[in-house]
Design an enzyme around this catalytic site. Structure first.
Site, PDB file in Angstrom:
ATOM      1  N   LYS A 265       0.817  -1.211   0.000  1.00  0.00           N
ATOM      2  CA  LYS A 265       0.000   0.000   0.000  1.00  0.00           C
ATOM      3  C   LYS A 265       0.854   1.266   0.000  1.00  0.00           C
ATOM      4  CE  LYS A 265      -4.397  -1.670   1.818  1.00  0.00           C
ATOM      5  NZ  LYS A 265      -5.411  -1.584   2.885  1.00  0.00           N
TER       6      LYS A 265
ATOM      7  N   ARG B 293      -3.563 -10.150   5.121  1.00  0.00           N
ATOM      8  CA  ARG B 293      -4.122 -10.134   3.759  1.00  0.00           C
ATOM      9  C   ARG B 293      -3.046  -9.583   2.825  1.00  0.00           C
ATOM     10  NH1 ARG B 293      -6.594  -6.481   0.313  1.00  0.00           N
ATOM     11  NH2 ARG B 293      -8.247  -7.346  -1.040  1.00  0.00           N
TER      12      ARG B 293
END
Length: 278
Positions: free
Chosen positions: A222, A256
């Site tokens: 991210k 995740r």
């Protein structure tokens, strides 16, 4: 802490951390390496996640990334998920499959008709869809989850840990009042937070354990990584591994990720630290 979740009548042990592999049936997810659209690509990715030690496959068909994500109709998202979930179920019939959607009607159809086991909702029960855009969807996600009686990943879009925990407490109570039982909390790194706020929350993430529910950390590649150290999603594996390790040390039960093998190794080493003589 020792947690279990009930997946279609089978108890899944989360006392040791597990890895959820990402499978995006989309053309525009923020990390190009996760985009799988053809039948072969979807099948290969599902098999890769399990072969590399992943315990869950998270299937999404609508990018909610900040900046540039295109709105996908309910019909298009449903068709993408129907196709992708059918392939995943064919290739890995025993895998635990979550569906990444914030739409209650889509979530219901995926569970009832397409074989999804878990609902992974990035909207915090309907507060927001794509980052920075209001959500207007038919149905109520909390009521849908309670009616379906499936595990539910509740992701926060709050900017501070204090607001997050206040909201989580109220939302979890509403879910329980409706009859939902298996709730997993996701701090929502990258959603509704500045770069610094992401790190402030991660720095105190162990406090989320006060809510006595399993925690999912979704940090993989991210912008909180590459906006800080430079590069882009393709160069962010090392930073992902560092932050995944910190997340486990602060109590995360599920990672995740895009890179399953590396995350499984992180989980193995974290468990070794906790039980060095085993």
């Amino acid at each position: 802490m020792k947690y279990t979740i009930n997946v279609r009548g089978q108890l899944v042990d989360l006392s040791s951390p597990v890895v959820m592999g990402i499978l995006n049936a989309t053309p525009d997810s923020f990390y190009s390496g996760s985009r799988k659209q053809t039948e072969t690509e979807i099948a290969d990715r599902a098999n890769q996640i399990i072969a590399e030690g992943g315990k869950m496959i998270d299937v999404g068909a609508f990018s909610t990334r900040p900046g540039g994500a295109e709105v996908v109709s309910v019909e298009e998202e449903t068709q993408r998920l129907k196709r992708a979930l059918a392939i995943v179920r064919r290739e890995q019939p025993d895998a635990i499959v979550s569906v990444d959607t914030y739409r209650p009607l889509v979530a219901r159809q995926c569970v009832e008709e397409f074989g999804a086991d878990i609902i992974n909702d990035v909207s915090e029960g309907g507060l927001t869809g794509i980052v920075g855009q209001e959500i207007h969807e038919e149905g109520d996600m909390f009521e849908t989850v309670a009616d379906l009686r499936v595990p539910y990943i509740l992701m926060s879009v709050q900017p501070t840990l204090k607001k997050m925990m206040i909201n989580f407490a109220a939302e979890v109570q509403r879910l329980r009042d409706l009859g939902a039982k298996d709730i997993i909390l996701d701090p929502g790194y990258g959603f509704g937070k500045t770069l610094n706020q992401n790190y402030e929350i991660l720095n105190e993430a162990e406090r989320l354990q006060d809510l006595e529910l399993p925690i999912l950390a979704g940090i993989s590649r991210k912008s909180m990584i590459y906006r800080f150290i430079g590069g882009d999603p393709t160069t962010s594996l090392n930073g992902t591994t560092v932050l995944n390790t910190i997340s486990l040390m602060k109590g995360a039960s599920i990672l995740r990720v895009h890179d399953v093998k590396e995350a499984v190794e992180v989980c193995q080493m974290a468990c070794k630290l906790q039980t060095p003589n085993s």
